[in-house]
Design a protein around this motif. Structure first.
Motif, PDB file in Angstrom:
ATOM      1  N   VAL A  58      13.480   2.616   4.068  1.00  0.00           N
ATOM      2  CA  VAL A  58      12.085   3.221   3.559  1.00  0.00           C
ATOM      3  C   VAL A  58      11.142   3.037   4.678  1.00  0.00           C
ATOM      4  N   PRO A  59      10.264   3.820   5.123  1.00  0.00           N
ATOM      5  CA  PRO A  59       9.381   3.843   6.231  1.00  0.00           C
ATOM      6  C   PRO A  59       8.432   2.521   5.884  1.00  0.00           C
ATOM      7  N   GLN A  60       8.258   1.777   7.123  1.00  0.00           N
ATOM      8  CA  GLN A  60       7.401   0.707   7.051  1.00  0.00           C
ATOM      9  C   GLN A  60       5.946   1.167   6.619  1.00  0.00           C
ATOM     10  N   GLY A  61       5.347   0.249   5.996  1.00  0.00           N
ATOM     11  CA  GLY A  61       3.755   0.628   5.599  1.00  0.00           C
ATOM     12  C   GLY A  61       3.253  -0.102   4.314  1.00  0.00           C
ATOM     13  N   THR A  62       2.145   0.358   3.929  1.00  0.00           N
ATOM     14  CA  THR A  62       1.762  -0.544   2.689  1.00  0.00           C
ATOM     15  C   THR A  62       2.083   0.256   1.299  1.00  0.00           C
ATOM     16  N   ILE A  63       2.514  -0.522   0.591  1.00  0.00           N
ATOM     17  CA  ILE A  63       3.058   0.057  -0.829  1.00  0.00           C
ATOM     18  C   ILE A  63       1.840   0.292  -1.711  1.00  0.00           C
ATOM     19  N   SER A  64       1.707   1.447  -2.150  1.00  0.00           N
ATOM     20  CA  SER A  64       0.605   1.963  -3.086  1.00  0.00           C
ATOM     21  C   SER A  64       0.934   2.190  -4.466  1.00  0.00           C
ATOM     22  N   PHE A  65       0.111   1.647  -5.460  1.00  0.00           N
ATOM     23  CA  PHE A  65       0.316   2.346  -6.845  1.00  0.00           C
ATOM     24  C   PHE A  65      -0.986   3.056  -7.234  1.00  0.00           C
TER      25      PHE A  65
END
Length: 86
Positions: A58-65
């Protein structure tokens, strides 16, 4: 359209709860929707996504809900001839 249930599956069984959040990963080259989850499985989904990020799946980055809001309308009418049987 979103699924009727949370995207989490435990012990071969789908979670029966309706989705409450859209889960996405915000990275430098865009935002990727990866699933929907209920509030109960929010932490479980975060842990799994962090593992997949470490593995490079999965791409690196911020997980957002992002919270989902139910919308109802009485103006949409369905014509039975428009339905597709699978």
């Amino acid at each position: 359209m979103f699924p009727e249930h949370c995207s989490v599956r435990k012990k071969g069984r789908d979670c029966p709860m309706p989705p409450e959040f859209v889960i996405s990963v915000k990275s430098g080259d865009g935002e990727y929707m990866v699933g929907v989850t209920c509030d109960i499985h929010k932490n479980t989904f975060t842990e799994k996504l962090e593992l997949l990020q470490r593995e490079g799946k999965v791409p690196q980055g911020t997980i957002s809900f992002t919270g989902l809001k139910p919308v109802g309308t009485s103006c949409i009418k369905v014509n039975p001839d428009d339905l597709i049987e699978l």
